[in-house]
Design a protein around this motif. Structure first.
Motif, mmCIF file in Angstrom:
data_model
loop_
_atom_site.group_PDB
_atom_site.id
_atom_site.type_symbol
_atom_site.label_atom_id
_atom_site.label_comp_id
_atom_site.label_asym_id
_atom_site.label_seq_id
_atom_site.Cartn_x
_atom_site.Cartn_y
_atom_site.Cartn_z
ATOM 1 N N LEU A 105 2.790 -2.671 -10.458
ATOM 2 C CA LEU A 105 3.849 -2.941 -9.493
ATOM 3 C C LEU A 105 3.396 -2.680 -8.064
ATOM 4 O O LEU A 105 3.640 -3.482 -7.157
ATOM 5 N N LEU A 106 2.693 -1.555 -7.855
ATOM 6 C CA LEU A 106 2.357 -1.106 -6.500
ATOM 7 C C LEU A 106 1.201 -1.877 -5.874
ATOM 8 O O LEU A 106 1.075 -1.907 -4.649
ATOM 9 N N GLY A 107 0.331 -2.446 -6.671
ATOM 10 C CA GLY A 107 -0.785 -3.195 -6.127
ATOM 11 C C GLY A 107 -1.939 -2.314 -5.699
ATOM 12 O O GLY A 107 -2.014 -1.124 -6.040
ATOM 13 N N ASP A 108 -2.863 -2.877 -4.916
ATOM 14 C CA ASP A 108 -4.135 -2.217 -4.612
ATOM 15 C C ASP A 108 -4.137 -1.406 -3.328
ATOM 16 O O ASP A 108 -5.030 -0.577 -3.126
ATOM 17 N N ASP A 109 -3.199 -1.647 -2.422
ATOM 18 C CA ASP A 109 -3.183 -0.947 -1.130
ATOM 19 C C ASP A 109 -1.851 -0.227 -0.959
ATOM 20 O O ASP A 109 -0.853 -0.815 -0.516
ATOM 21 N N ILE A 110 -1.870 1.047 -1.299
ATOM 22 C CA ILE A 110 -0.643 1.829 -1.390
ATOM 23 C C ILE A 110 -0.507 2.750 -0.183
ATOM 24 O O ILE A 110 -1.469 3.426 0.205
ATOM 25 N N LEU A 111 0.685 2.780 0.400
ATOM 26 C CA LEU A 111 1.006 3.778 1.424
ATOM 27 C C LEU A 111 1.747 4.916 0.745
ATOM 28 O O LEU A 111 2.789 4.704 0.113
ATOM 29 N N PHE A 112 1.222 6.125 0.876
ATOM 30 C CA PHE A 112 1.770 7.317 0.233
ATOM 31 C C PHE A 112 2.412 8.170 1.320
ATOM 32 O O PHE A 112 1.729 8.707 2.191
ATOM 33 N N ILE A 113 3.733 8.295 1.286
ATOM 34 C CA ILE A 113 4.483 8.964 2.346
ATOM 35 C C ILE A 113 4.932 10.342 1.866
ATOM 36 O O ILE A 113 5.545 10.475 0.798
ATOM 37 N N THR A 114 4.623 11.356 2.673
ATOM 38 C CA THR A 114 4.998 12.725 2.325
ATOM 39 C C THR A 114 5.080 13.553 3.599
ATOM 40 O O THR A 114 5.151 12.998 4.699
ATOM 41 N N ASP A 115 5.090 14.880 3.470
ATOM 42 C CA ASP A 115 5.129 15.738 4.648
ATOM 43 C C ASP A 115 4.039 16.797 4.543
ATOM 44 O O ASP A 115 3.410 16.972 3.500
ATOM 45 N N ARG A 116 3.836 17.507 5.627
ATOM 46 C CA ARG A 116 2.716 18.456 5.665
ATOM 47 C C ARG A 116 2.969 19.681 4.791
ATOM 48 O O ARG A 116 2.031 20.328 4.344
ATOM 49 N N GLY A 117 4.227 20.006 4.539
ATOM 50 C CA GLY A 117 4.527 21.095 3.624
ATOM 51 C C GLY A 117 4.065 20.778 2.215
ATOM 52 O O GLY A 117 3.496 21.640 1.516
ATOM 53 N N ILE A 118 4.285 19.555 1.784
ATOM 54 C CA ILE A 118 3.801 19.115 0.468
ATOM 55 C C ILE A 118 2.283 19.147 0.421
ATOM 56 O O ILE A 118 1.673 19.596 -0.563
ATOM 57 N N ARG A 119 1.654 18.697 1.518
ATOM 58 C CA ARG A 119 0.189 18.705 1.565
ATOM 59 C C ARG A 119 -0.362 20.118 1.473
ATOM 60 O O ARG A 119 -1.383 20.378 0.812
ATOM 61 N N ALA A 120 0.316 21.074 2.146
ATOM 62 C CA ALA A 120 -0.144 22.460 2.113
ATOM 63 C C ALA A 120 -0.093 23.030 0.701
ATOM 64 O O ALA A 120 -0.949 23.844 0.308
ATOM 65 N N VAL A 165 4.842 4.610 -1.990
ATOM 66 C CA VAL A 165 5.213 5.758 -2.822
ATOM 67 C C VAL A 165 5.646 6.872 -1.886
ATOM 68 O O VAL A 165 4.998 7.112 -0.866
ATOM 69 N N ALA A 166 6.733 7.558 -2.226
ATOM 70 C CA ALA A 166 7.143 8.743 -1.468
ATOM 71 C C ALA A 166 7.177 9.937 -2.394
ATOM 72 O O ALA A 166 7.672 9.856 -3.519
ATOM 73 N N LEU A 167 6.652 11.055 -1.896
ATOM 74 C CA LEU A 167 6.712 12.328 -2.606
ATOM 75 C C LEU A 167 7.297 13.355 -1.648
ATOM 76 O O LEU A 167 6.735 13.609 -0.582
ATOM 77 N N GLY A 168 8.434 13.947 -2.016
ATOM 78 C CA GLY A 168 9.014 14.955 -1.138
ATOM 79 C C GLY A 168 10.514 15.028 -1.283
ATOM 80 O O GLY A 168 11.093 14.592 -2.287
ATOM 81 N N GLY A 169 11.160 15.575 -0.259
ATOM 82 C CA GLY A 169 12.609 15.655 -0.223
ATOM 83 C C GLY A 169 13.213 14.393 0.341
ATOM 84 O O GLY A 169 12.557 13.350 0.451
#
Length: 390
Positions: free
Chosen positions: A29-44, A93-97
């Protein structure tokens, strides 16, 4: 039977660890070029790492946008949209609140359709199409993974929304493992937020208030009310975490179709002007708004609140007199916030009393929410509620 329309996310996957299986669940569904949206708290916390590794191992190119802040700004949305366009994004794709998911919804729409954000504000103005979209919540509160709404902060303070079924994602992934690292205060505030969604959906004056939303609201409150204390005070309890996440999603489905009202309208100036997290903003005005609504017998909201009481608090009995049960329900909600360790009053979060008049004026701008309130609310009423909550 009253006609209604019910929209929700096409596919919901609920399983601890499911987020790491994203290539299997959504790779084609997502294909080959994905934008992954999140925040710096998740990254930490490195919560995104297993998902990124899985996507990259499947052959996808993943660009991470992690500049999402609480109460995301229009500038952040525009930056994320430009990033999507520059990489030839095929899926989001989004990961977070709620903040990350709200940004992702509009990025998928704006990058997929080429629409101008100024033309899509409001209800039903988006035309589409949008890019494929997967939402993965890390909090049990907003229900954004199953709602057709995105809220963006404009000019520093004003909360402005887009509401359209186009914003519903293709897949929502409910992975309770991702919520284990939530601090107790965030768990408490987001849990109360989800309870507010269920309560306002159940009592909404909206013409689309429907049996499905009410059934979902009741089950959401049962799950949330019976598990929120465990999730806060026993944070590694994966069963309680999973039930909170499911309860949040059910409440989201409810209010996505039977929209929320004055609690949210009065909460938005608290978040917009003073950057108080959304769940806590709701908690701070919840009991006073419910008291205001219930004081007018003509709108029947006190009966709805009485009906909900035994589902939220299992020790209450539906046999009690409705007025008394409604009052007990409202008081118990206020007590619950305090028991969970949340600030109880507006002054406890350093909101000055001289700010209340402007907040009341700002709340009246939330017309898309206020029209759903069981009782008509004026600016003077809003100010009285803020004063009672102060």
């Amino acid at each position: 039977m009253t006609p209604f329309v019910f929209n929700t996310t096409a596919q919901i996957v609920s399983r601890p660890g499911a987020s790491s299986d994203l290539p299997v669940l959504a790779g084609s569904l997502l294909g080959d070029d994905i934008l992954f949206i999140t925040d710096r708290g998740i990254r930490a916390l490195q919560l995104e790492q297993p998902i990124l590794r899985a996507l990259q191992h499947s052959g996808a190119t993943v660009t991470v946008f992690d500049a999402v802040e609480a109460d995301p700004s229009l500038d952040t949305l525009q930056q994320a949209t430009e990033t999507a366009r520059s990489i030839g994004c095929t899926g989001v794709v989004a990961l977070g609140g709620g903040s990350s998911m709200d940004v992702a919804k509009l990025v998928a729409l704006l990058a997929g359709s080429g629409e101008d954000i100024d033309r899509v504000w409001g209800v039903g103005n988006a035309k589409g199409p949008r890019l494929p979209l997967v939402l993965i919540p890390t909090t049990a509160g907003t229900g954004s993974e199953v709602t057709p709404v995105s809220i963006i902060t404009v000019d520093g303070e004003e909360k402005r929304g887009v509401s359209s079924p186009l914003l519903l994602p293709d897949i929502a992934v409910l992975d309770a493992n991702l919520t284990l690292s939530l601090p107790s205060g965030v768990t408490a505030a987001t849990g109360i937020d989800a309870m507010v969604h269920a309560i306002e959906a159940y009592a909404s004056k909206n013409a689309n208030n429907n049996p499905m939303s009410r059934i979902l609201a009741v089950e959401a409150l049962r799950l949330l009310g019976s598990n929120i204390e465990t999730a806060v005070f026993d944070p590694d309890n994966i069963e309680a975490r999973g039930k909170m996440l499911l309860g949040s999603a059910l409440a989201g489905m409810a209010f996505a179709n039977s929209p929320v009202a004055a609690v949210h309208a009065l909460a938005y100036p608290i978040g917009g002007s003073f950057h108080i997290p959304h769940g806590l903003s709701n908690a701070l005005v919840l009991s006073e708004v419910l008291r205001f609504n219930a004081a007018d017998s003509a709108n029947g909201s006190y009966l709805r609140y009485a009906e909900l009481a035994p589902h939220a608090f299992a020790d209450l009995t539906a046999a009690a007199e409705p007025r008394d049960l409604c009052a007990t329900f409202v008081n118990r909600l206020a007590d619950l916030s305090v028991k969970l360790g949340l600030p109880a009053r507006l002054r406890d979060v350093q909101i000055p009393r001289n700010a209340l008049s402007k907040m009341a004026a700002d709340a009246m701008k939330q017309t898309r929410l206020l029209v759903n309130n069981p009782r008509e609310l004026t600016e003077a009423d809003a100010l009285a509620i803020y004063r009672a909550a102060w």
